[in-house]
Enzyme design. Structure first.
Site, mmCIF file in Angstrom:
data_model
loop_
_atom_site.group_PDB
_atom_site.id
_atom_site.type_symbol
_atom_site.label_atom_id
_atom_site.label_comp_id
_atom_site.label_asym_id
_atom_site.label_seq_id
_atom_site.Cartn_x
_atom_site.Cartn_y
_atom_site.Cartn_z
ATOM 1 N N GLU A 1 12.958 71.829 50.832
ATOM 2 C CA GLU A 1 13.757 71.998 49.618
ATOM 3 C C GLU A 1 15.040 72.780 49.907
ATOM 4 O O GLU A 1 16.082 72.533 49.320
ATOM 5 C CB GLU A 1 12.928 72.764 48.573
ATOM 6 C CG GLU A 1 13.663 73.060 47.290
ATOM 7 C CD GLU A 1 12.747 73.700 46.248
ATOM 8 O OE1 GLU A 1 11.751 74.335 46.646
ATOM 9 O OE2 GLU A 1 13.029 73.556 45.044
ATOM 10 N N ASP B 1 16.984 64.755 41.797
ATOM 11 C CA ASP B 1 16.448 64.474 43.127
ATOM 12 C C ASP B 1 16.317 62.959 43.312
ATOM 13 O O ASP B 1 16.673 62.398 44.343
ATOM 14 C CB ASP B 1 15.060 65.117 43.306
ATOM 15 C CG ASP B 1 15.014 66.588 42.883
ATOM 16 O OD1 ASP B 1 15.611 66.925 41.853
ATOM 17 O OD2 ASP B 1 14.351 67.381 43.578
ATOM 18 N N TRP C 1 21.951 64.944 37.117
ATOM 19 C CA TRP C 1 20.507 64.725 36.913
ATOM 20 C C TRP C 1 20.338 63.565 35.927
ATOM 21 O O TRP C 1 19.790 62.521 36.274
ATOM 22 C CB TRP C 1 19.850 66.013 36.393
ATOM 23 C CG TRP C 1 19.304 66.885 37.495
ATOM 24 C CD1 TRP C 1 17.982 67.138 37.739
ATOM 25 C CD2 TRP C 1 20.036 67.594 38.503
ATOM 26 N NE1 TRP C 1 17.872 67.950 38.845
ATOM 27 C CE2 TRP C 1 19.096 68.249 39.326
ATOM 28 C CE3 TRP C 1 21.383 67.733 38.811
ATOM 29 C CZ2 TRP C 1 19.469 69.031 40.430
ATOM 30 C CZ3 TRP C 1 21.755 68.510 39.906
ATOM 31 C CH2 TRP C 1 20.815 69.137 40.696
ATOM 32 N N GLU D 1 4.439 72.243 39.937
ATOM 33 C CA GLU D 1 5.619 71.547 39.426
ATOM 34 C C GLU D 1 5.378 70.036 39.528
ATOM 35 O O GLU D 1 4.943 69.426 38.591
ATOM 36 C CB GLU D 1 6.860 71.992 40.195
ATOM 37 C CG GLU D 1 8.140 71.438 39.576
ATOM 38 C CD GLU D 1 9.335 72.335 39.793
ATOM 39 O OE1 GLU D 1 9.220 73.377 40.435
ATOM 40 O OE2 GLU D 1 10.427 71.968 39.297
#
Ligand code: RAM
Length: 901
Positions: free
Chosen positions: A758, A495, A547, A488
């Site tokens: 995470e 984030d 986001w 990824e």
């Protein structure tokens, strides 16, 4: 008596001498002496130092010239600002004639303080322009012709050429970029310590080139060599198409300008005369690792006199040059090295070194082998509950470096174009396991200036702070990535936005975000959608609430931390486009409903049937973020001189607020999603009417009291403790901070975590793991509590109305059993310190305020009459409830007082 007088005289005399303010730390566009920039109006900053208190800059003078010698010569200067009455010492725009391509400008500054005294001129600093006109790209893009097709990663490519210089050299600059990653060599030497060049940008729109001063490296006869690896350009990245997202062919663009002392100059450029070959690097993939076959080494390939037998002529290719840009970010470097702490043979018999720290980079290894012997290094973040090497959470990423010995003997090896996120190193295929001394963890990240420290008397909280900082190191690798280990490693916007203020305490991130925000704007879709990841390698998937809002939140963070208004101006079109998109999706009722979002991602969930988890409705979150970003947009419009827009966005915000309250809030201040996240979002964004704030605060507090733990995910967590503090419930905020059971910040610490996880329960108390599909042990998002540690617990707090810490708060908040906190923050004006300690009920608070700034000190549980402090501060001390506030100018101060119960 006489001698005493002399001592007094001398000390007064010397303090008068030292009283002079000095000017240091000159930077241009946040970089010290940058070479190869393309900012048309560069901004200059400096810091004032003095051992006196209350120092403010009353005026400055900047002078600039083409050489150090000409700085002092009025007639030869390029620019002299004259004496400007101003206290501005950060981001002053250069006002001289627009510098040309490749021009170097030297500058220095002197200041006058508030007593009217002038400083000496600072040491000279400089910046140098890069290539501003595409026509100055004289080189041709070159590539390896007829590369065989392969599904798998293809070998790295080695390019070379030789040239001679005939005259004496004054200066030489190499300008280099590539499709794929490059490393540049001159006469066999690596030219720079920068890694992963040319960096990662939205390659189809913006491609960085680097500028290197190679004056000292040139000889009469020279060889230039460049190795290209797949990197982000054509290696595996994202999951939309496994590899080749930007293209399938590597290519190189190189040009070297040599200026001779006789005034002439010469260009050495990449063109059809160059030769190319494959070599020992058989595979170089960011996710999968590097394969190096030493039998294929091209010994001496980057030196003169190499015969280049079997090398091919390159092919010139037509690739764009008008998208080339100079870097604005922070180069990736090998910043630290660590040594293993232990060698383990696991129950499965794996030979494993424990590096003691979940790190990002690679291993440099000294090892022995025989010709043709293949050894492998594999990487893992954790061991499983039996103590075996665990790689399932890396998903498809092979994370394996393979080395094949070219001859019998000892070698030192490290890879070039891959990185791994790991704590454990497995050694496979070795006859003899190398000793601890022969193993080095090379830690790589964007080489940002460290700016913050937070240390307290609780070792677990110190470990949490350590984990937050290592989470940032591991994921600030040219772009802010979600994680560094699995297949990824993408620039996830959500984030990044929740972590941006914390990031800005730990390291100077101004330049890092300035660069990344340009990719955000570049990759934004025409309809305003901001892709989920930047650079976008997911074909434009985007537009998620919380986001996409990174487009506004991060420039706003940079503005707050550094007082930078240019980032607001530059990103304003992208911000308003995003607000426009949300507005359109919301439509006439101002409620953004029905779209797909990540929401409060990874919030606390259980399989218990009576409590399924803390799910916050996505429509509520989307409408709340729509409101929040619109309010930020109104503020930004105001700051950059667009009053009409301010009105427009204020009105829009008011409409959203009304709609939100009609739809999602009961008349008694209860939210339809009765979750911690819903309340902290509503309270922090200020979306509730004043009359309901107390009720909503009460609901939030009751929820925390009921669970005695957090239930929040990516969007709620960063503002959970701050909101509890803001509603006067520090007791609950500290209770959450101190909690050691899952879910909490300290639970991973109890499990030996060295980075932020995470998921709250990445590894469970019984040693079993969360879902392998998504279980990174190095994900900084939950580390966003760092902001609260710095600004609330330690008390170093920015004042949004005086951004960049021009004026700020020093407002510590002891709690949760802590008795001591020492924090520092290196602001753009200089170092700030906030150290508090409570012993025997006595509070001792020591602070430092940089020159040219001031602070409002807020002393908790204090009474004016009981505070020991500098006499002249007493008059400004004000009792406000149980706090005392004192205004201070620059300098160091100590306050001590008995703390009220
Ligand atoms: C995961 C990423 C990231 C998050 C998204 C929604 O794949 O790791 O942290 O922002 O999902």
């Amino acid at each position: 008596m006489k001698s005493l007088l002399l001592v007094v005289f001398l000390s007064v005399f010397s303090s008068v001498l030292c009283a002079k303010t000095s000017v240091k730390k000159l930077v241009c566009e946040y970089h010290e002496n940058p070479v190869g920039i393309d900012v048309e109006q560069p901004r200059l900053s400096w810091q004032l130092y003095s051992d006196q208190q209350n120092v403010v800059q009353s005026a400055y003078e900047i002078r600039a010239a083409g050489s150090v010698k000409d700085l002092a010569s009025k007639s030869k200067q390029l620019w002299n600002s004259g004496k400007v009455e101003s206290d501005k010492s950060v981001n002053v725009v250069y006002g001289g004639p627009q510098p040309e391509s490749m021009q170097r400008v030297y500058w220095q500054v002197r200041v006058w303080d508030n007593t009217g005294k002038a400083s000496s001129w600072s040491e000279p600093a400089y910046w140098e322009m890069g290539i501003l006109e595409p026509e100055l790209w004289k080189a041709s893009w070159i590539t390896l012709p007829n590369e065989p097709e392969s599904e798998d990663s293809k070998p790295a490519q080695y390019y070379r050429n030789e040239f001679s210089t005939s005259k004496s050299i004054k200066s030489a600059r190499a300008y280099v970029t590539s499709h794929g990653l490059y490393q540049l060599f001159l006469n066999g030497e690596k030219v720079s310590d920068q890694l992963f060049t040319p960096g990662w940008t939205s390659y189809n729109k913006r491609l960085q080139y680097q500028t290197y001063d190679v004056t000292e490296m040139l000889q009469k006869e020279n060889a230039v060599g460049v190795v290209l690896g797949d990197g982000w350009y054509r290696g595996n990245i994202g999951w939309v198409s496994a590899n080749g997202y930007y293209g399938n062919d590597l290519a190189l663009l190189f040009q070297l300008k040599i200026d001779y002392t006789d005034g002439s100059s010469e260009w050495i450029v990449s063109d059809k005369n160059w030769k190319v070959n494959n070599g020992p690097i058989r595979k170089s993939d960011i996710y999968n690792g590097e394969t190096y076959d030493a039998r294929m080494e091209l010994t001496g390939w980057a030196n003169t006199g190499y015969t280049a037998d079997g090398w091919k002529s390159v092919e010139e290719v037509d690739q764009p040059k008008d998208l080339l840009i100079a870097p604005q970010g922070v180069p990736v470097k090998a910043v630290e090295e660590i040594k293993p702490i232990e060698f383990i043979t696991t129950p499965n018999g794996e030979k494993v070194y424990d590096m003691g720290q979940n790190m990002v980079g690679w291993i440099r290894i000294k090892m022995k082998g025989k010709e043709g012997q293949k050894v492998q290094l594999k990487f893992a973040e954790v061991l499983d509950k039996e103590g075996n090497f665990y790689t399932a959470n890396l998903r498809g990423a092979e994370c394996t470096d393979t080395y094949i010995f070219g001859k019998d003997g000892e070698v030192v090896y490290e890879p070039k174009f891959t990185f791994h996120g790991f704590r454990y190193l497995q050694l496979i295929g070795f006859d003899e396991i190398p000793a601890k001394e022969d193993i080095t963890g090379v830690v790589i990240y964007s080489d940002m200036e460290p700016t913050g420290t937070f240390v307290c008397n609780d070792e677990m909280i110190n470990q949490l702070q350590h984990n937050i900082q290592w989470g940032q190191k591991g994921n600030f690798l040219d772009v802010p990535t979600d994680c560094p280990q699995r297949d990824e490693r993408l620039g996830w916007t959500g984030d990044a936005q929740v972590f941006s203020m914390t990031a800005g305490y730990n390291f100077n991130v101004a330049a890092f975000y300035t660069k990344w925000m340009k990719d955000v704007a570049a990759d934004q879709l025409d309809n305003g959608v901001v892709p989920h990841v930047i650079p976008d390698v997911l074909n434009g998937q985007g537009g998620a609430t919380g986001w996409a809002d990174a487009v506004a939140v991060i420039p706003w963070s940079v503005y707050k931390i550094y007082g930078d208004t240019r980032i607001l101006e530059e990103n304003y079109p992208a911000i308003t486009k995003w607000v426009g998109y949300m507005n359109e999706r919301a439509g006439d009722d101002y409620l953004w409903t029905g779209d797909t979002h990540y929401g409060d991602w990874l919030a606390y969930a259980t399989t218990r049937s009576d409590y399924p988890g803390a799910t916050t409705e996505k429509d509520l979150l989307a409408t709340a973020y729509f409101y929040y970003t619109t309010t930020l947009t109104a503020k930004i419009a105001q700051l950059i001189g667009k009053p009409q827009d301010t009105q427009k966005y204020k009105q829009l915000a008011a409409n959203i607020k009304e709609a939100f309250n009609d739809e999602f809030v009961t008349p008694n201040g209860r939210l339809v999603s009765h979750t911690q996240t819903a309340y902290v979002i509503a309270l922090t964004f200020g979306i509730l009417p004043d009359s309901m704030v107390d009720d909503a605060a009460d609901y939030l507090a009751k929820d925390v009291e009921k669970f005695r733990h957090l239930t929040t995910g990516f969007l709620g967590t960063p503002i959970l403790c701050p909101t509890l503090s803001a509603i006067g419930r520090d007791d609950l905020a500290f209770m959450l901070l101190n909690r050691k059971d899952y879910p909490s910040w300290l639970y991973p610490v109890t499990q030996g975590a060295t980075t932020i996880w995470e998921r709250w329960d990445g590894q469970k108390p019984d040693g079993s793991f969360q879902d392998v599909g998504m279980n990174s042990f190095n994900h900084y998002a939950y580390g966003a509590i760092g902001e609260w540690l710095y600004n609330h617990v330690a008390g170093i707090k920015v004042d949004e109305n005086n951004p960049g810490y021009k004026k700020f708060f020093l407002a510590p908040n002891p709690g949760g059993g802590l008795t001591q906190v020492d924090a520092t923050f290196n602001s753009v004006y200089g170092p700030i310190k906030s150290d508090w300690k409570i012993s025997d009920g006595q509070m001792i608070y020591q602070v430092e305020v940089p020159a040219n700034t001031s602070a409002e000190v807020v002393l908790p549980k204090a009474k004016v009459a009981e505070i020991n402090m500098d006499g002249d501060l007493k008059s400004s001390a004000k009792q406000t409830g149980t706090d005392v506030t004192v205004s201070v100018g620059s300098g160091t101060y100590t306050f001590s007082y008995p703390m009220a119960e």
